[in-house]
Scaffold this motif. Structure first.
Motif: not given
Length: 61
Positions: A9-15, A17-18
């Motif tokens: 889960v990189n920053e793009r994935m985190r975003e 998901i959020r």
């Protein structure tokens, strides 16, 4: 031998998901980032001689 899917889960994935992006969009991003499915990982193990096609088919249903 274990067969796994591993999602980093990189920053793009985190975003994504959020922001509650669709599953297909998250899956596409994961694939773009290099994630292999369990079947793909299983095929790699078969090619390397670690396991058999029958075993992969049995565990990856």
């Amino acid at each position: 031998i274990g067969v796994f899917e591993h999602l980093v889960v990189n920053e793009r994935m985190r975003e994504m998901i959020r922001e509650t992006e669709s599953l297909s969009a998250i899956r596409a991003e994961a694939r773009k980032s290099g994630m292999l499915t369990m079947m793909e990982e299983g095929v790699r193990l078969v090619v390397r001689g670690v396991t058999s096609v029958e075993e992969i088919v049995r565990v990856v249903k």
